[in-house]
Motif scaffolding. Structure first.
Motif: not given
Length: 159
Positions: A20-31
């Motif tokens: 997911x991209x939150x506040x411009x930061x790519x965060x590894x996630x299962x979806x």
């Protein structure tokens, strides 16, 4: 002094993806998050908070989801537009408070990078940008892990 406060709220559902991209930061996630643009729910919410303080509608009025040119667009374009509009109207963004509502991914470990990225885009001191999270105690669509909600407040001061 002309001090204005605006609020924003947005939701995006989970869908296929590995981050997911939150506040411009790519965060590894299962979806991933589903949306017309890059689905950065936090940037959309802060953008709407700025538009609200300016009394200039919402993100959908400035960037209609029906317009194919915004398909997959990076949300920093939307946020930058709101920041530029504020400056054109003679306002400085004094403070932004952004709260993500989700059971997962965990936001805390990423919050410092998220604050830095948002401050950079808005050309603000990082000490004026708050990013935090809460859960919905397993209630509702966020509690069932179906998506992420976000609420934000922006304070603007006329220069």
């Amino acid at each position: 002094m002309d001090i204005r406060t605006g609020n924003g709220f947005d939701v995006h559902a989970f869908g296929p993806g590995d981050h997911v991209t939150l506040c411009g930061v790519k965060i590894p996630h299962a979806q991933g998050l589903v949306g017309h643009s890059d689905a950065d729910v936090s940037m959309h919410t802060v953008t709407d908070a700025i538009y609200g303080a300016l009394v200039r509608g919402d993100i959908g009025q400035h960037f209609p989801p029906s317009d194919p040119q915004w398909k997959g667009a990076a949300s920093d374009l939307f946020l930058r537009h709101a920041v530029d509009l504020a400056a054109e109207m003679g306002f400085v963004i004094s403070h932004v408070d952004c709260t993500l509502i989700c059971e997962h991914p965990k936001i805390g470990p990423h919050a410092p990078a998220m604050r830095e990225k948002m401050a950079q885009i808005m050309e603000m001191d990082v000490d004026r940008v708050s990013v935090k999270a809460t859960t919905s105690e397993r209630l509702g669509f966020t509690g069932r892990g179906e998506g992420i909600a976000c609420i934000a407040t922006a304070t603007l001061v006329k220069t």
